[in-house]
Design a protein around this motif. Structure first.
Motif, PDB file in Angstrom:
ATOM      1  N   LEU A  59       0.715  -1.142   0.122  1.00 39.66           N
ATOM      2  CA  LEU A  59      -0.046  -0.081   0.118  1.00 39.66           C
ATOM      3  C   LEU A  59       0.875   1.275   0.096  1.00 39.66           C
ATOM      4  O   LEU A  59       0.624   2.152  -0.547  1.00 39.66           O
ATOM      5  N   ALA A  60       2.057   1.148   0.672  1.00 38.20           N
ATOM      6  CA  ALA A  60       2.881   2.391   0.724  1.00 38.20           C
ATOM      7  C   ALA A  60       3.561   2.720  -0.628  1.00 38.20           C
ATOM      8  O   ALA A  60       3.673   3.831  -1.037  1.00 38.20           O
ATOM      9  N   ALA A  61       3.787   1.689  -1.705  1.00 35.70           N
ATOM     10  CA  ALA A  61       4.014   1.920  -2.871  1.00 35.70           C
ATOM     11  C   ALA A  61       3.099   2.457  -3.735  1.00 35.70           C
ATOM     12  O   ALA A  61       3.358   3.535  -4.475  1.00 35.70           O
ATOM     13  N   ARG A  62       1.899   2.302  -3.500  1.00 30.13           N
ATOM     14  CA  ARG A  62       0.964   2.804  -4.165  1.00 30.13           C
ATOM     15  C   ARG A  62       0.555   4.234  -3.783  1.00 30.13           C
ATOM     16  O   ARG A  62       0.373   5.339  -4.714  1.00 30.13           O
ATOM     17  N   LEU A  63       0.380   4.487  -2.597  1.00 29.95           N
ATOM     18  CA  LEU A  63       0.213   5.765  -1.936  1.00 29.95           C
ATOM     19  C   LEU A  63       1.346   6.813  -2.074  1.00 29.95           C
ATOM     20  O   LEU A  63       1.187   8.094  -2.214  1.00 29.95           O
ATOM     21  N   THR A  64       2.544   6.349  -2.391  1.00 29.68           N
ATOM     22  CA  THR A  64       3.801   7.232  -2.440  1.00 29.68           C
ATOM     23  C   THR A  64       3.573   7.888  -3.844  1.00 29.68           C
ATOM     24  O   THR A  64       3.956   8.963  -4.178  1.00 29.68           O
ATOM     25  N   GLU A  65       2.879   7.020  -4.689  1.00 32.40           N
ATOM     26  CA  GLU A  65       2.830   7.672  -6.160  1.00 32.40           C
ATOM     27  C   GLU A  65       1.666   8.713  -6.401  1.00 32.40           C
ATOM     28  O   GLU A  65       1.851   9.363  -7.008  1.00 32.40           O
ATOM     29  N   ARG A  66       0.632   8.030  -5.623  1.00 32.31           N
ATOM     30  CA  ARG A  66      -0.803   8.917  -5.765  1.00 32.31           C
ATOM     31  C   ARG A  66      -1.181   8.916  -4.353  1.00 32.31           C
ATOM     32  O   ARG A  66      -2.019   8.186  -3.839  1.00 32.31           O
ATOM     33  N   PRO A  67      -0.727  10.051  -3.573  1.00 32.55           N
ATOM     34  CA  PRO A  67      -1.119  10.012  -2.188  1.00 32.55           C
ATOM     35  C   PRO A  67      -2.290  10.434  -1.692  1.00 32.55           C
ATOM     36  O   PRO A  67      -2.436  11.238  -0.729  1.00 32.55           O
ATOM     37  N   LEU A  68      -3.325  10.059  -2.569  1.00 32.57           N
ATOM     38  CA  LEU A  68      -4.844  10.442  -1.847  1.00 32.57           C
ATOM     39  C   LEU A  68      -5.595   8.773  -1.971  1.00 32.57           C
ATOM     40  O   LEU A  68      -5.602   8.314  -3.130  1.00 32.57           O
ATOM     41  N   PRO A  69      -5.973   8.356  -0.782  1.00 27.59           N
ATOM     42  CA  PRO A  69      -6.438   7.140  -0.706  1.00 27.59           C
ATOM     43  C   PRO A  69      -7.804   7.030  -1.437  1.00 27.59           C
ATOM     44  O   PRO A  69      -8.735   7.733  -1.091  1.00 27.59           O
ATOM     45  N   ASN A  70      -8.029   6.104  -2.473  1.00 22.57           N
ATOM     46  CA  ASN A  70      -9.076   5.760  -3.190  1.00 22.57           C
ATOM     47  C   ASN A  70      -9.923   4.549  -2.392  1.00 22.57           C
ATOM     48  O   ASN A  70     -10.719   4.026  -2.962  1.00 22.57           O
ATOM     49  N   PHE A  71      -9.820   4.350  -1.360  1.00 20.36           N
ATOM     50  CA  PHE A  71     -10.394   3.146  -0.427  1.00 20.36           C
ATOM     51  C   PHE A  71     -10.625   3.691   0.851  1.00 20.36           C
ATOM     52  O   PHE A  71     -10.235   4.852   1.393  1.00 20.36           O
ATOM     53  N   ILE A  72     -11.503   2.824   1.569  1.00 23.87           N
ATOM     54  CA  ILE A  72     -11.751   3.175   3.160  1.00 23.87           C
ATOM     55  C   ILE A  72     -11.235   1.882   3.772  1.00 23.87           C
ATOM     56  O   ILE A  72     -11.429   0.867   3.431  1.00 23.87           O
ATOM     57  N   ALA A  73     -10.510   2.263   4.838  1.00 24.23           N
ATOM     58  CA  ALA A  73      -9.915   1.261   5.589  1.00 24.23           C
ATOM     59  C   ALA A  73     -10.813   0.358   6.331  1.00 24.23           C
ATOM     60  O   ALA A  73     -11.809   0.924   6.762  1.00 24.23           O
ATOM     61  N   PRO A  74     -10.655  -1.084   6.359  1.00 22.36           N
ATOM     62  CA  PRO A  74     -11.578  -1.782   7.220  1.00 22.36           C
ATOM     63  C   PRO A  74     -11.697  -1.560   8.489  1.00 22.36           C
ATOM     64  O   PRO A  74     -10.885  -0.828   9.317  1.00 22.36           O
ATOM     65  N   TYR A  75     -13.052  -1.784   9.139  1.00 29.02           N
ATOM     66  CA  TYR A  75     -13.149  -1.407  10.520  1.00 29.02           C
ATOM     67  C   TYR A  75     -13.145  -2.637  11.227  1.00 29.02           C
ATOM     68  O   TYR A  75     -13.345  -3.677  11.011  1.00 29.02           O
ATOM     69  N   SER A  76     -12.414  -2.377  12.359  1.00 27.53           N
ATOM     70  CA  SER A  76     -12.479  -3.409  13.585  1.00 27.53           C
ATOM     71  C   SER A  76     -12.531  -2.970  14.827  1.00 27.53           C
ATOM     72  O   SER A  76     -12.084  -2.104  15.104  1.00 27.53           O
ATOM     73  N   ASP A  77     -13.330  -3.737  15.673  1.00 26.88           N
ATOM     74  CA  ASP A  77     -13.196  -3.110  17.171  1.00 26.88           C
ATOM     75  C   ASP A  77     -12.913  -4.366  18.050  1.00 26.88           C
ATOM     76  O   ASP A  77     -13.194  -4.439  19.233  1.00 26.88           O
ATOM     77  N   GLU A  78     -12.188  -5.117  17.405  1.00 33.33           N
ATOM     78  CA  GLU A  78     -11.544  -6.399  18.144  1.00 33.33           C
ATOM     79  C   GLU A  78     -10.683  -5.753  19.297  1.00 33.33           C
ATOM     80  O   GLU A  78     -10.186  -6.657  20.439  1.00 33.33           O
ATOM     81  N   ARG A  79      -9.774  -4.551  18.901  1.00 28.74           N
ATOM     82  CA  ARG A  79      -8.924  -4.181  19.889  1.00 28.74           C
ATOM     83  C   ARG A  79      -8.999  -2.663  19.708  1.00 28.74           C
ATOM     84  O   ARG A  79      -9.120  -2.070  18.711  1.00 28.74           O
ATOM     85  N   GLU A  80      -8.774  -2.003  20.836  1.00 26.23           N
ATOM     86  CA  GLU A  80      -8.928  -0.479  20.884  1.00 26.23           C
ATOM     87  C   GLU A  80      -7.334  -0.008  20.381  1.00 26.23           C
ATOM     88  O   GLU A  80      -6.242  -0.232  21.072  1.00 26.23           O
ATOM     89  N   VAL A  81      -7.322   1.079  19.471  1.00 29.23           N
ATOM     90  CA  VAL A  81      -6.238   1.706  18.887  1.00 29.23           C
ATOM     91  C   VAL A  81      -5.813   2.694  19.976  1.00 29.23           C
ATOM     92  O   VAL A  81      -7.016   3.644  20.227  1.00 29.23           O
ATOM     93  N   PHE A  82      -4.781   2.804  20.443  1.00 24.94           N
ATOM     94  CA  PHE A  82      -4.516   3.727  21.439  1.00 24.94           C
ATOM     95  C   PHE A  82      -3.795   5.236  20.814  1.00 24.94           C
ATOM     96  O   PHE A  82      -2.928   4.880  19.998  1.00 24.94           O
ATOM     97  N   LEU A  83      -4.404   6.347  21.011  1.00 25.26           N
ATOM     98  CA  LEU A  83      -3.917   7.442  20.478  1.00 25.26           C
ATOM     99  C   LEU A  83      -2.957   8.118  21.602  1.00 25.26           C
ATOM    100  O   LEU A  83      -3.578   8.578  22.467  1.00 25.26           O
ATOM    101  N   GLY A  84      -1.956   8.528  21.341  1.00 25.46           N
ATOM    102  CA  GLY A  84      -0.909   9.294  22.265  1.00 25.46           C
ATOM    103  C   GLY A  84      -1.337  10.769  22.516  1.00 25.46           C
ATOM    104  O   GLY A  84      -1.021  11.009  23.814  1.00 25.46           O
ATOM    105  N   GLY A  85      -2.088  11.266  21.463  1.00 24.03           N
ATOM    106  CA  GLY A  85      -2.457  12.740  21.854  1.00 24.03           C
ATOM    107  C   GLY A  85      -3.844  12.724  22.486  1.00 24.03           C
ATOM    108  O   GLY A  85      -4.119  11.841  23.163  1.00 24.03           O
ATOM    109  N   SER A  86      -4.488  13.605  22.813  1.00 24.63           N
ATOM    110  CA  SER A  86      -5.674  13.879  23.479  1.00 24.63           C
ATOM    111  C   SER A  86      -6.504  14.707  22.629  1.00 24.63           C
ATOM    112  O   SER A  86      -6.359  15.510  21.801  1.00 24.63           O
ATOM    113  N   THR A  87      -7.863  14.505  23.177  1.00 21.16           N
ATOM    114  CA  THR A  87      -9.167  15.308  22.580  1.00 21.16           C
ATOM    115  C   THR A  87     -10.043  15.519  23.526  1.00 21.16           C
ATOM    116  O   THR A  87     -10.538  14.460  24.395  1.00 21.16           O
ATOM    117  N   ASP A  88     -10.636  16.781  23.559  1.00 23.74           N
ATOM    118  CA  ASP A  88     -11.921  16.852  24.303  1.00 23.74           C
ATOM    119  C   ASP A  88     -13.258  16.414  24.073  1.00 23.74           C
ATOM    120  O   ASP A  88     -14.178  16.532  24.592  1.00 23.74           O
TER     121      ASP A  88
END
Length: 480
Positions: free
Chosen positions: A357-386
């Motif tokens: 995927l990196a090879a594809r996006l490096t040449e055409r850096p706008l994604p023409n897809f939607i990333a798969p959804y999964s709630d099997e585990r929580e992704v941890f964001l190091g930042g913060s949001t209110d």
């Protein structure tokens, strides 16, 4: 109108008819580039648009001069759409330029895309309003929350503390990004505090023994904080900026100095404990230098509580809508932005998506897809949001859509440069459509809200919302 296709087609038609209104508003907010609690022009512009669309406006909510709530409809469910519009300091940059070129040296810039975020949520609210207006027998209320100071100050925390989400049934938000996805994850809680030291000035050569250096106290505090880093949770973060060094004359003992700190940790209780330890470090620095120390809360927000029920509905609508088409000029500019990134940023972005995927996006850096959804585990964001404080009070879901080139780091001039591009507008409107469709589905299908609230209660368990901002701390009054 029962199928996903019917709902997404409806909101798509409404939003496309008003595309010019929304993109022009986003571009104006981009040009205002107002920072924390000072977003007067941006808030007023959004209020004017919402008033013209038939919303009733409640200004100055929770003591926020640039905060407001716009409402339409009646009865339950009440769907909250969260909008932000604050910029960042020192990120001024010309639009549509792939080289660093500030509009104003040391000026502000929308380095997190909140010009798009706020107007995207507004567009969603307008689409839901149009649906309710066209179907007067349908009960439900849509609210747009105008939320200032997400970057520093955390306006939603004040709204949550004062109970403005207690009667909402679901909340939806989004964030500009370089991917199309629905987020399932948690985030760091944060406390932002500023520490001021006052000493005694003296001639640094003739009478240094008579001086008590406030700058020494700041430096000692920073050293103490650095030693604390070894003894805190792995995912916790402490960072600072010296905001007052006490002057520019080395032969004068600095009588006043100031440092501001962000303390982050995965849980609210952990960040509260770390901040209390930081206060003790500041007190120690004060004792060592015989200076006076005072501190104040600048803001705080909790850790994020995800909601799979709402996220799945949001994801289904995002997939049903599909990604925008891009032309060659858009790909070319995105490619130029990608090439402007530091090499380490490029490599990290490639690592995160894998070699193919990196090879594809490096040449055409706008994604023409939607990333798969999964709630099997929580992704941890190091930042913060209110948004997190909202999520402790009402089931909340968020998505991201591509408004910037692959690999673009937030809080950089490259993000600002892309804030008015046609592909940024496309991403903004895609997010608006997905949120509007999810809101309408939630109004038409009470079981969605019922299940989201059941999950919400299950996730909280015995825990209750405990606002990290003390009751006697209030938003600043910039307009006074």
């Amino acid at each position: 109108m029962n199928s996903i296709k019917d709902v997404t087609q409806y909101v798509s038609d409404v939003i496309e008819r008003k595309r010019d209104l929304f993109t022009a508003a986003s571009d104006k907010v981009w040009s205002f580039a107002e920072t924390r609690f000072n977003e007067f022009q941006s808030a007023e512009l959004l209020i004017q648009v919402l008033e013209s669309e038939g919303f009733s406006i409640q200004r100055g909510v929770a003591g926020l001069e640039t905060g407001f709530i716009a409402s339409y409809g009646s009865g339950s469910p009440v769907i909250a759409l969260l909008g932000e519009y604050d910029a960042l300091a020192d990120l001024s940059q010309e639009a549509g330029i792939s080289t660093f070129s500030p509009v104003q040296p040391r000026g502000n810039g929308h380095g997190c895309g909140h010009n798009l975020l706020g107007v995207g949520a507004l567009a969603a609210a307008v689409a839901v309003k149009d649906y309710l207006s066209a179907h007067p027998d349908t009960k439900g209320t849509v609210r747009f929350y105008g939320c200032p100071a997400e970057e520093s100050g955390y306006g939603k925390t004040y709204l949550a503390r004062e109970g403005y989400f207690k009667d909402a049934d679901a909340a939806l938000s989004w964030h500009p990004y370089s991917m199309n996805a629905v987020m399932h994850g948690s985030s760091n809680a944060v406390i932002h505090g500023t520490f001021t030291f006052k000493g005694i000035s003296a001639h640094a050569a003739a009478a240094p023994h008579l001086g008590r250096s406030a700058l020494d106290a700041v430096e000692l505090m920073n050293i103490g904080a650095n030693y604390m880093r070894e003894h805190m949770p792995d995912q916790a973060r402490v960072h600072y900026a010296i905001t007052n060094t006490g002057g520019f004359a080395p032969n004068v003992v600095q009588a006043e100095a100031e440092v501001t700190y962000l303390v982050r940790a995965p849980k609210s209780a952990e960040v509260h404990s770390l901040f209390e330890r930081l206060i003790k470090i500041a007190q120690g620095a004060s004792l060592m230098t015989e200076t006076e120390m005072n501190y104040k809360y600048e803001g705080a927000c909790a850790n994020l509580i995800p909601n799979s029920t709402l996220e799945k509905v949001l994801y289904q609508n995002l997939v049903a809508l599909g990604v925008p088409a891009y032309d060659e000029d858009e790909y070319a500019f995105a490619k130029a932005i990608f090439e402007s990134l530091p090499e380490q940023n490029k490599q990290e972005a490639k690592t995160l998506v894998g070699a193919e995927l990196a090879a594809r996006l490096t040449e055409r850096p706008l994604p023409n897809f939607i990333a798969p959804y999964s709630d099997e585990r929580e992704v941890f964001l190091g930042g913060s949001t209110d948004v997190a404080d909202v999520s402790w009070n009402v089931p909340t879901a968020q998505c991201s859509t591509a408004t910037m080139a692959f690999g673009t780091p937030l809080h950089t001039w490259q993000t600002v440069a892309q804030g008015k591009t046609t592909y940024a507008h496309k991403g903004m409107l895609l997010a608006a459509k997905a949120m509007a469709a999810t809101a309408i589905e939630s109004i038409l299908n009470p079981e969605i809200v019922k299940e989201a609230q059941r999950e919400f209660k299950e996730r909280l368990g015995e825990e209750e919302y405990d606002c990290l901002v003390p009751a006697d701390v209030h938003p600043p009054k910039q307009g006074a």
